[in-house]
Scaffold this motif. Structure first.
Motif, PDB file in Angstrom:
ATOM      1  N   ILE A  30       0.795  -1.309  -0.339  1.00  0.00           N
ATOM      2  CA  ILE A  30       0.054   0.232   0.560  1.00  0.00           C
ATOM      3  C   ILE A  30       0.924   1.688   0.227  1.00  0.00           C
ATOM      4  O   ILE A  30       0.608   2.118  -0.425  1.00  0.00           O
ATOM      5  N   CYS A  31       1.971   1.082   0.431  1.00  0.00           N
ATOM      6  CA  CYS A  31       2.455   2.506   0.753  1.00  0.00           C
ATOM      7  C   CYS A  31       3.028   2.547  -0.311  1.00  0.00           C
ATOM      8  O   CYS A  31       3.277   4.331  -0.655  1.00  0.00           O
ATOM      9  N   LEU A  32       4.239   1.620  -1.023  1.00  0.00           N
ATOM     10  CA  LEU A  32       5.053   1.497  -2.552  1.00  0.00           C
ATOM     11  C   LEU A  32       3.473   2.150  -3.417  1.00  0.00           C
ATOM     12  O   LEU A  32       3.938   3.578  -4.247  1.00  0.00           O
ATOM     13  N   LYS A  33       2.445   1.589  -3.901  1.00  0.00           N
ATOM     14  CA  LYS A  33       1.341   2.033  -4.303  1.00  0.00           C
ATOM     15  C   LYS A  33       0.692   4.111  -4.579  1.00  0.00           C
ATOM     16  O   LYS A  33       1.071   4.429  -5.356  1.00  0.00           O
ATOM     17  N   ARG A  37       1.044   6.609  -7.078  1.00  0.00           N
ATOM     18  CA  ARG A  37       0.550   7.945  -7.176  1.00  0.00           C
ATOM     19  C   ARG A  37       0.605   9.117  -6.686  1.00  0.00           C
ATOM     20  O   ARG A  37       0.235   9.910  -7.671  1.00  0.00           O
ATOM     21  N   ASN A  38       1.364   8.792  -5.974  1.00  0.00           N
ATOM     22  CA  ASN A  38       2.017  10.439  -5.178  1.00  0.00           C
ATOM     23  C   ASN A  38       2.694  11.052  -6.540  1.00  0.00           C
ATOM     24  O   ASN A  38       2.803  12.307  -6.973  1.00  0.00           O
ATOM     25  N   LYS A  39       3.855  10.583  -6.827  1.00  0.00           N
ATOM     26  CA  LYS A  39       4.746  10.733  -7.798  1.00  0.00           C
ATOM     27  C   LYS A  39       3.862  11.099  -9.745  1.00  0.00           C
ATOM     28  O   LYS A  39       4.025  11.847 -10.694  1.00  0.00           O
ATOM     29  N   ASN A  40       3.126  10.120  -9.722  1.00  0.00           N
ATOM     30  CA  ASN A  40       1.639  10.453 -10.836  1.00  0.00           C
ATOM     31  C   ASN A  40       1.164  11.383 -10.794  1.00  0.00           C
ATOM     32  O   ASN A  40       0.878  12.868 -11.496  1.00  0.00           O
ATOM     33  N   LEU A  97      -4.780   3.750 -18.277  1.00  0.00           N
ATOM     34  CA  LEU A  97      -5.683   3.820 -17.230  1.00  0.00           C
ATOM     35  C   LEU A  97      -4.979   3.899 -15.528  1.00  0.00           C
ATOM     36  O   LEU A  97      -5.935   4.678 -14.909  1.00  0.00           O
ATOM     37  N   GLU A  98      -4.075   3.226 -15.248  1.00  0.00           N
ATOM     38  CA  GLU A  98      -2.603   3.231 -13.908  1.00  0.00           C
ATOM     39  C   GLU A  98      -2.646   5.349 -14.050  1.00  0.00           C
ATOM     40  O   GLU A  98      -1.935   5.851 -13.177  1.00  0.00           O
ATOM     41  N   LYS A  99      -1.687   5.858 -15.574  1.00  0.00           N
ATOM     42  CA  LYS A  99      -1.363   7.538 -15.522  1.00  0.00           C
ATOM     43  C   LYS A  99      -2.945   8.297 -15.460  1.00  0.00           C
ATOM     44  O   LYS A  99      -2.022   9.376 -14.945  1.00  0.00           O
ATOM     45  N   SER A 100      -3.537   8.168 -16.336  1.00  0.00           N
ATOM     46  CA  SER A 100      -4.185   9.045 -16.243  1.00  0.00           C
ATOM     47  C   SER A 100      -5.093   8.947 -16.858  1.00  0.00           C
ATOM     48  O   SER A 100      -5.610   7.674 -16.976  1.00  0.00           O
ATOM     49  N   ILE A 101      -6.165   9.232 -16.939  1.00  0.00           N
ATOM     50  CA  ILE A 101      -8.232   9.754 -17.700  1.00  0.00           C
ATOM     51  C   ILE A 101      -6.833   9.287 -19.167  1.00  0.00           C
ATOM     52  O   ILE A 101      -6.997  10.155 -19.888  1.00  0.00           O
ATOM     53  N   SER A 102      -8.130   8.157 -20.037  1.00  0.00           N
ATOM     54  CA  SER A 102      -8.056   8.168 -20.615  1.00  0.00           C
ATOM     55  C   SER A 102      -9.605   7.804 -22.360  1.00  0.00           C
ATOM     56  O   SER A 102     -10.555   7.648 -21.336  1.00  0.00           O
ATOM     57  N   ARG A 103      -8.841   8.224 -22.976  1.00  0.00           N
ATOM     58  CA  ARG A 103     -10.721   8.474 -24.352  1.00  0.00           C
ATOM     59  C   ARG A 103     -10.818   6.785 -24.202  1.00  0.00           C
ATOM     60  O   ARG A 103     -10.086   6.093 -25.262  1.00  0.00           O
ATOM     61  N   ILE A 123      -9.357   5.128  -3.952  1.00  0.00           N
ATOM     62  CA  ILE A 123     -10.463   4.963  -2.805  1.00  0.00           C
ATOM     63  C   ILE A 123     -10.386   6.027  -1.933  1.00  0.00           C
ATOM     64  O   ILE A 123     -10.385   7.116  -1.563  1.00  0.00           O
ATOM     65  N   ASP A 124      -9.036   6.353  -2.763  1.00  0.00           N
ATOM     66  CA  ASP A 124      -8.331   8.188  -2.222  1.00  0.00           C
ATOM     67  C   ASP A 124      -8.291   9.122  -2.515  1.00  0.00           C
ATOM     68  O   ASP A 124      -8.142  10.452  -2.391  1.00  0.00           O
ATOM     69  N   GLY A 125      -9.534   9.123  -4.135  1.00  0.00           N
ATOM     70  CA  GLY A 125      -9.862  10.115  -4.337  1.00  0.00           C
ATOM     71  C   GLY A 125      -9.754  11.012  -5.694  1.00  0.00           C
ATOM     72  O   GLY A 125      -9.959  11.537  -6.440  1.00  0.00           O
ATOM     73  N   THR A 126      -8.593  10.063  -5.876  1.00  0.00           N
ATOM     74  CA  THR A 126      -8.120  10.792  -7.102  1.00  0.00           C
ATOM     75  C   THR A 126      -8.586   9.847  -8.555  1.00  0.00           C
ATOM     76  O   THR A 126      -9.022   9.255  -8.208  1.00  0.00           O
TER      77      THR A 126
END
Length: 198
Positions: A30-33, A37-40, A97-103, A123-126
């Motif tokens: 969870i910490c690594l994810k 996500r913060n870096k992303n 989809l792991e990186k951003s919103i996608s068409r 779940i973190d709202g991102t």
């Protein structure tokens, strides 16, 4: 009697140790994810700022090529009610989809028709983690790579099956529409948000 009690204590200790190890592994994961996500999110802010600084133009050949983590960016989505802003990637894959919103599909940014955008329900709202909080008449802003911004007003919110392709269609001919899609109900259904240009 004592032997059986000792055996139970030993088994309990082993099970407790296994549970403790599993909990530690889960916490590390969870910490690594979370860190990833913060870096992303930091990278997202940088590319959004780059797009916001594009001068307004109507010339097709002057459209800049912007890339985000290996994917072509075609615009940004901003939802003030949720405090989110993301680049829109040209294609929807598990990786994108792991990186951003996608068409999804072939909709074009801020043109007549239906631009369908998918995002994870984190779940973190991102990403689209909080779009279930949106209501009719809330707004979605889309910025294209010509510096043009169009605001859309939400007119329909519903849940459907994952294979419901009718959500890809525009509801009204000759209008610009945006459809947001995310998973809900443990990935069994899709939450759909439909919006039309104001």
């Amino acid at each position: 009697m004592k032997h059986s009690e000792n055996k139970k204590i030993k088994i309990s200790s082993i099970l407790l140790f296994i549970l403790l190890i599993a909990a530690i592994v889960l916490i590390v994961f969870i910490c690594l994810k979370f860190n990833e996500r913060n870096k992303n999110e930091d990278a997202v802010k940088a590319v959004v700022a780059e797009i916001e600084n594009i001068p307004v133009t109507d010339e097709e050949e002057s459209t800049p090529y912007i890339e985000f983590k290996g994917y072509q960016v075609i615009g940004t989505i901003k939802i003030d009610e949720l405090g989110i802003e993301y680049p829109i990637l040209i294609e929807s894959t598990e990786d994108s989809l792991e990186k951003s919103i996608s068409r999804v599909g072939n909709g074009r940014v801020n043109e007549v028709g239906n631009l369908v955008l998918a995002g994870h329900n984190y779940i973190d709202g991102t990403m689209f983690g909080n779009i279930d909080k949106l209501e009719n008449n809330d707004t979605i802003t889309i910025l294209d790579l010509h510096g043009n911004e169009v605001t859309y007003s939400i007119f329909d919110i519903f849940v459907t099956e994952p294979n419901d392709v009718s959500v890809l269609d525009a509801r009204e001919e000759g209008k610009r529409e945006v459809t947001l899609i995310t998973c809900t109900n443990g990935n069994k259904n899709r939450l759909i948000i439909k919006a039309r240009e104001i």
